[in-house]
Design an enzyme around this catalytic site. Structure first.
Site, PDB file in Angstrom:
ATOM      1  CG  ASP A  82      -2.121   0.915   1.041  1.00 20.92           C
ATOM      2  OD1 ASP A  82      -2.309   1.449  -0.069  1.00 20.92           O
ATOM      3  OD2 ASP A  82      -2.848   1.131   2.028  1.00 20.92           O
TER       4      ASP A  82
ATOM      5  NE  ARG B 164      -3.990   5.796   0.421  1.00 21.22           N
ATOM      6  CZ  ARG B 164      -3.726   5.559  -0.835  1.00 21.22           C
ATOM      7  NH1 ARG B 164      -3.441   6.554  -1.639  1.00 21.22           N
ATOM      8  NH2 ARG B 164      -3.729   4.341  -1.325  1.00 21.22           N
TER       9      ARG B 164
END
Ligand code: ACK
Length: 991
Positions: free
Chosen positions: A761, A765
Site C-alpha cells: 500500500d 498518504r
C-alpha cells in the site's frame, strides 16, 4: 499638489518612452497557443479601447506605435506623489464564450518605488484586479465601486520593477501575470483594475479560456472541448473517422489546462478500407480486406481477383470455388480429379477395394471418397452388353463407411455370392457440391464367390463336440480344406483355437466339461478363404464342476490385489516426488515466492535479516512481546489529537523514558469496545514496525498493552502525511528537494524489500514527513493495511485494493511482490512531482484498469525532468521482471542528486530556464542576493542564520515567509534562483 502632478506626468512619460519598444516585440509574437481561445485582446483591438475610467485624472488611455506603425492602445497611471489614490479602469463586457473558467493575462511595466526619490510611502508596487459578472451588459458604476459588487481576483505585484537606470539603459522589464477566474455562470463579465498609487503601464490585457483542441487519434475525432470549470477532467466521446467503425467506444479526457489525456478505446477501418495517414482509404483493385479487425488490405489469394476498389472479398475465377467455411484469405479451389489405379481383392462374398489419390486435389486438403455400388445380373461379366445393373441397395456393408472415406481403402462385406458388382469410386472435396460440372469417378468390376453353409452339432460329451457342415456350392475353385475356429464363450479375446480338415465334419476334443464354446467354419479354395458360414454356440455336457474358483484365478486375484497395493504405494510416492519437484521449479521461477516460504517458516537466510510475519506466531501477543517494548503509561503525556485512524484516535504527545531525554511522539490508541481480533490486528502493526530499523521507516518507540487504552507509540513526524503536505506546499520546493524526498522513500522500501517485506500500500498518504523534510514509510499492518485505506476498492475477485497505486498483476491475481511495490513507488514519484495530484485524476477505477491494460501510462507532471518520468515509466513496466529493483532506484536517484544538471531537460521537451541569471562566480549570500537584485533581503537572510550559500540551498518558501519576505513575486524569484544554483552545479547538495 500641482508639483506632484507634474512629477507624476514626467514619470509617465518615462514609461511611454520605452513602451513602444516593448510593444513591438509583444505585437510580433501574437500567436496564441492552440488550446487557448481568446475572448479579448487589447493589443488586437483596432481603434480606441474606450474602457471606462474613474476618476478622470487616474488611468489614461495612450496610443503608441508598434514597429509597423500600427497604433496600439495601453492604459497607464502614475500618481505616485499623491496619497489616497483609488483609480479604477474597467473593460467592456467580455462574453465568456460558454467557458466556466477564464484566464486573464496581463502584461505590464511597474516602476520600482525605491528608485523614486522622496516617495515617502505614497508609492505602491501593486495593483488589484476585480471582475463583475453580468447577464444584462451593465456593470455597477465605477464612481461607487464597492467590493461587494466587484469580486477581487488578486493583488498583482511585479516580478520585475524598473529603475531610473533601466530607463536610461532602455532595459525592458515587462511583467506577465496570469490569473484564472472560475465558476462563471452569467453571459459575460467586466474586468476592473484598481490602482492605489503605483506607476503602471498596462501594456496588454488578454482574456481567454482553455479548451482541448480538436484532435484525431486512433481513427477517432475528438471535437474542440471547453475545459471543465473546476480541476476535474471532462470525458469526451470520440466519433470514428469516415469509413471506420468502433472497436471499443473511443474516449479521452480533456484536462483543466487544455491537454488531452488517457485515450481509451479506438476505431478501426471497415472491411474494404485500410488506415493511411490517420484516415481510412479504400483497398486498391486486386486487394481486399475481409474484416475490420484486419490491419491492412492484402493481395487477392490465388485464383481470385477484385475488379473494384474497397473490396472486402475477392471473387473466384471461373471453375474455382470457395466453400462456405473457407476463409477469404484462402485460394479459390476446384473439385478433385478422379482417383487412380483401383484394385480389388475378393474373399468369397467380401471384397477389399483400394485406389490411389487423385492427381489433382483441386488445391485442397479435404479430399474424401465415396463408393457407389451396382449389382449386375445377366450373362456377360461385369457391366458388359446385355447385363442389367441396379443399385446395390442396403445389402452390402462398407467398412469403415461408404461415404466420406478419408483413406484410399474400403472393405465391402455381405455381398451376394457369385454376383457381379461394379464399384465406382468418387473423389470429393469441400467445393465438389458447388461445381455444376460432371463428377470424376473411377470404376472397378468384382465377382463374389462361395461360403460354407450352416454348421450343425452332431454329438457332444463332457470334453468333446462333433460338428458337421455342408460344402459350398460348386464355384470357380475347388475346396482345398476347411478351417474350424473355436473359443470358449466370453473368452474370445484371450484364446481361440484353429483346426483344419479336408472333410465336412470334425470332432473337437479336449474341451472343458459344462462349458459353452463358439464355433465357426470357412472353406479355402485356390482363390483364397471364403466367408465364415455363421457361428454356433455349443455346450459340453456337465460333470463335476469345481465348487471353488480356479486356483489359478485365485492366484491372479491375489497378485492383482498385491499389485494394486504396490501400484497405489508407487502412485503416492510419485505424487510426492513430483510435487516436490514442481515446488522446487516454481521456487526457482519465482524468487519472491521462495522468499515468502522462508519468511512464513521463520527461516533466516544466512547473512541477512528477514522480516517475521506475526501470523507465524501461535500467540500473536508473543510477537508483540518479541518486537515491541512495553512502555509504562506514566512515561507518556498526551497533548492533542492530530487525526483519526481505523482503530481510534492519533494524538501527539511526549515520551520520557527513565534516563532518556523527552521526545515528541505520535500515539495511536485502540478505541474502547474492541474485539480480540481487532486488538490483535491493531498490535500487529507494532510487531511489524518493531522489526525495522531504518532512517526512512517510521520508528516504533513501544506499546502500552498492560492498561487501557492499548497504545502504539511512534516517533512524531512534524509535517504529517506526504500527500497533504505536498498539496499544502504546491510548487514550493526545488526539484532537488523533491528528488531528495523520493530518494528517502526508495531507501526505506529498499530496506523493506531486503527484509522480504512487501508493503502492498505504498502511496503518498502512507508516507510521513518530519520537520527536516525526511520522508518515512509508515502504515504497516495485516488485514488493516488495505481495509484502513480509503482508496482501497473491492475487486471482482474480492478483497480491497488501492487500484490506482497497484501493479496490474496484483490487481488481477494478487501477485504482491517487491516488484509490485516498485510499481506503486512509481506512482508515489508521480504524486511527489505533481504535488499531491490524484493519480489518473477523476477517472473511474475501471477506466484506470482498462487504460493501463491498453498500455497507457501517466504522463509527466508539469515541470517534470525527463529522467524522472523515464524512471516512473520503468517502474510501470507491464512485465514485473523488467521493473528496476529498489537498490537500482536508489542508485539512480543518488546519481541525479550528485549531478543535478541531468534534471534540466524537462519531459515536455523544454530545458529548465534560469530566468534570474545569477552571477556565476558569486560566493557569498550577499553577492548572490545582489546578483538577482534582491539585495534588500541581505539582513533577512543573515538574521535567519543563512550565512553560507550552501545553507541557502535548503531554503523553502515557508522559510522565506518566516524570514519576513512576503511578496509573492520576490519569493518566486529567490526560489527560482535557488533552484538554478542547485541545478547548475553543486555536487555537495544533500537533501
Ligand atoms: O496527514 P496527517 O496529519 O498525518 O493525518 C494523519 C493522521 O495522523 C491519521 O493517520 C497523522 N499521523 C500518523 N502518524 C503520525 C506520526 N508518527 N507523526 C505525525 N503525524 C502522524 C497523519
Amino acid at each position: 499638489m500641482a508639483l506632484h502632478r507634474i512629477y507624476s506626468c514626467l514619470l509617465l512619460l518615462l514609461l511611454l518612452l520605452f513602451s513602444p519598444h516593448t510593444l513591438i516585440r509583444c505585437g510580433a509574437l501574437r500567436n496564441y497557443p492552440e488550446n487557448e481561445v481568446t475572448l479579448l485582446d487589447s493589443m488586437s483591438t483596432p481603434g480606441d479601447l474606450g474602457w471606462e475610467t474613474y476618476p478622470a485624472e487616474g488611468w489614461e488611455e495612450i496610443s503608441v506605435m508598434d514597429e509597423r506603425n500600427t497604433p496600439m492602445r495601453t492604459y497607464q497611471v502614475c500618481n505616485v506623489m499623491e496619497p489616497n489614490q483609488n483609480n479604477w479602469l474597467r473593460t467592456g463586457l467580455i462574453s465568456r464564450g460558454g467557458a466556466q473558467r477564464i484566464y486573464v493575462e496581463l502584461k505590464f511595466t511597474l516602476r520600482d518605488c525605491n528608485s523614486l526619490p522622496g516617495m515617502s510611502g505614497t508609492c505602491k508596487e501593486t495593483f488589484n484586479v476585480y471582475y463583475h459578472e453580468s447577464n444584462s451588459g451593465t456593470a455597477p458604476p465605477l464612481r461607487h465601486a464597492r467590493e461587494s459588487q466587484y469580486v477581487k481576483v488578486d493583488t498583482i505585484a511585479a516580478d520585475e520593477s524598473f529603475t531610473q537606470t533601466d530607463v536610461g539603459d532602455r532595459v525592458m522589464k515587462l511583467n506577465t501575470e496570469v490569473r484564472d477566474i472560475g465558476g462563471l455562470t452569467k453571459r459575460g463579465l467586466y474586468l476592473a483594475f484598481q490602482d492605489l498609487g503605483a506607476c503602471i503601464a498596462l501594456v496588454s490585457v488578454r482574456v481567454f479560456y482553455k479548451r482541448c483542441p480538436m484532435v484525431a487519434l486512433n481513427l477517432a475525432r475528438f471535437a474542440n472541448t471547453v475545459t471543465g470549470g473546476d480541476s476535474a477532467l471532462v470525458e469526451v466521446r470520440g466519433a470514428c473517422v469516415e469509413d471506420a467503425e468502433e472497436l471499443e467506444p473511443p474516449r479521452m479526457f480533456c484536462s483543466a489546462d487544455g491537454g488531452w489525456l488517457v485515450p481509451i478505446g479506438s476505431c478501426v477501418c471497415k472491411s474494404g478500407f485500410e488506415e493511411a495517414d490517420g484516415r481510412c482509404q479504400p483497398c486498391r483493385s486486386g486487394f481486399y480486406k475481409a474484416s475490420a479487425m484486419d490491419a491492412y488490405c492484402v493481395k487477392c489469394p490465388p485464383h481470385s481477383s477484385s475488379q473494384q476498389t474497397q473490396a472486402s472479398e475477392c471473387v473466384c475465377e471461373r471453375g474455382f470455388y470457395r466453400a462456405e467455411t473457407d476463409p477469404g484469405s484462402m485460394a479459390c479451389t476446384r473439385p478433385p480429379s478422379a482417383p487412380g489405379n483401383p484394385t480389388s481383392m475378393v474373399n468369397e462374398t467380401a471384397v477389399t477395394l483400394e485406389w490411389s489419390p487423385p492427381r489433382d486435389t483441386g488445391g485442397r486438403g479435404d479430399v474424401t471418397y465415396s463408393i457407389h455400388c451396382k449389382k449386375c445380373l445377366g450373362t456377360s461379366r461385369s457391366g458388359g452388353p446385355g447385363e442389367r445393373c441396379v443399385p446395390c441397395g442396403s445389402g452390402p456393408r462398407f467398412s469403415p463407411r461408404q461415404l466420406g472415406l478419408t483413406q484410399t481403402r474400403v472393405l465391402v462385406t455381405d455381398l451376394q455370392p457369385r454376383t457381379n458388382y461394379t464399384f465406382s469410386i468418387e473423389a470429393q472435396n469441400g467445393v465438389s457440391d458447388l461445381s455444376p460440372g460432371p463428377r470424376h469417378l473411377v470404376s472397378i468390376n468384382v465377382t463374389t464367390s462361395q461360403t460354407v453353409s450352416v454348421i450343425v452339432k452332431e454329438r457332444r460329451s463332457k470334453d468333446s463336440i462333433t460338428l458337421a457342415w455342408q460344402a459350398p456350392e460348386p464355384s470357380d475353385g475347388t475346396v482345398v480344406e476347411y478351417e474350424v475356429t473355436y473359443y470358449e464363450k466370453n473368452q474370445r479375446d484371450q484364446n481361440y483355437t484353429v483346426l483344419k480338415t479336408k472333410s465336412t465334419s470334425m470332432t473337437v476334443e479336449g474341451l472343458k466339461p459344462g462349458t459353452t464354446y463358439v464355433f465357426r467354419v470357412r472353406a479355402r479354395t485356390e482363390g483364397g478363404y471364403g466367408n465364415y458360414g455363421g457361428e454356433i454356440e455349443l455346450e459340453t455336457s456337465h460333470e463335476d464342476v469345481l465348487a471353488v474358483g480356479d486356483p489359478n484365478q485365485q492366484t491372479i486375484l491375489a497378485v492383482s490385489i498385491a499389485g494394486g497395493v504396490v501400484f497405489f504405494v508407487l502412485l503416492v510416492a510419485c505424487f510426492v516426488v513430483s510435487g516436490r519437484h514442481c515446488g522446487y521449479i516454481k521456487a526457482k521461477q519465482e524468487p519472491e515466492e521462495e522468499k515468502l516460504q522462508f519468511q512464513h517458516g521463520r527461516v533466516q537466510l544466512p547473512g541477512s535479516r528477514t522480516y517475521i510475519h506475526p501470523h507465524t506466531y501461535e500467540d500473536p501477543n508473543q510477537a508483540v512481546r518479541d518486537f515491541a517494548k512495553e512502555i509504562d503509561v506514566s512515561s507518556i503525556r498526551i497533548e492533542r489529537v492530530i487525526g483519526a485512524g481505523e482503530f481510534g484516535e492519533v494524538c501527539s504527545g511526549r515520551l520520557r523514558l527513565p534516563s532518556r531525554r523527552e521526545i515528541h511522539v505520535a500515539i495511536k490508541s485502540l478505541k474502547a469496545g474492541y474485539s480480540d481480533q481487532q486488538r490483535r490486528d491493531f498490535l500487529s502493526e507494532a510487531s511489524i514496525m518493531g522489526q525495522f530499523d531504518h532512517p526512512n521507516i517510521i520508528r516504533l518507540e513501544g506499546v502500552v498493552t498492560r492498561c487501557k487504552p492499548v497504545m502504539i507509540i511512534t516517533e512524531y513526524m512534524e509535517n504529517g502525511s506526504l500527500d497533504t503536505f505536498l498539496k499544502k506546499h504546491d510548487g514550493q520546493f526545488t526539484v532537488i528537494q523533491l528528488v531528495g524526498m523520493m530518494r528517502g522513500i526508495a531507501a526505506g522500501v529498499q530496506y523493506l524489500s531486503e527484509m522480504n517485506y512487501v508493503h502492498r500500500d505504498l502511496a503518498a498518504r502512507n508516507i510521513l514527513v518530519n520537520g527536516n523534510l525526511v520522508c518515512k514509510v509508515s502504515d504497516f499492518g495485516l488485514s488493516r493495511v488495505l481495509e484502513d485505506d480509503p482508496e482501497a476498492a473491492y475487486t471482482t475477485r474480492g478483497g480491497k485494493i488501492p487500484i490506482r497505486w497497484t501493479a496490474p498483476e496484483a490487481i488481477a491475481y494478487r501477485k504482491f511482490t517487491s516488484a509490485s511495490d516498485v510499481w506503486s513507488y512509481g506512482i508515489v514519484m508521480w504524486e511527489v512531482i505533481s504535488y499531491g495530484e490524484r493519480p489518473y485524476w477523476e477517472m473511474s477505477n475501471q477506466d484506470v484498469i482498462k487504460a493501463i491494460d491498453e498500455g497507457y501510462r501517466l504522463p509527466a507532471p508539469m515541470d517534470c525532468p525527463v529522467v524522472l518520468h523515464q524512471l516512473m515509466l520503468d517502474c510501470w513496466e507491464k512485465n514485473r521482471g523488467e521493473r528496476p529493483k529498489f537498490n537500482q532506484i536508489v542508485s539512480a536517484l543518488d546519481r541525479l542528486i550528485r549531478n543535478p544538471s541531468s534534471l534540466k531537460q524537462l519531459a515536455n521537451g523544454t530545458v529548465w530556464e534560469d530566468t534570474t541569471t545569477p552571477e556565476s562566480d558569486v560566493s557569498t549570500v550577499e553577492d548572490w542576493l545582489d546578483s538577482i537584485k534582491m539585495g534588500q533581503y541581505k539582513d533577512h537572510f543573515s538574521n535567519a542564520g543563512y550565512v553560507t550559500l550552501n545553507a541557502v540551498l535548503y531554503v523553502s518558501i515557508s522559510d522565506l515567509g518566516k524570514m519576513g519576505i512576503a511578496l509573492a513575486g520576490h519569493q518566486k524569484k529567490i526560489l527560482s534562483s535557488i533552484q538554478s544554483l542547485q541545478l547548475q552545479q553543486n555536487p555537495h547538495v544533500q537533501v
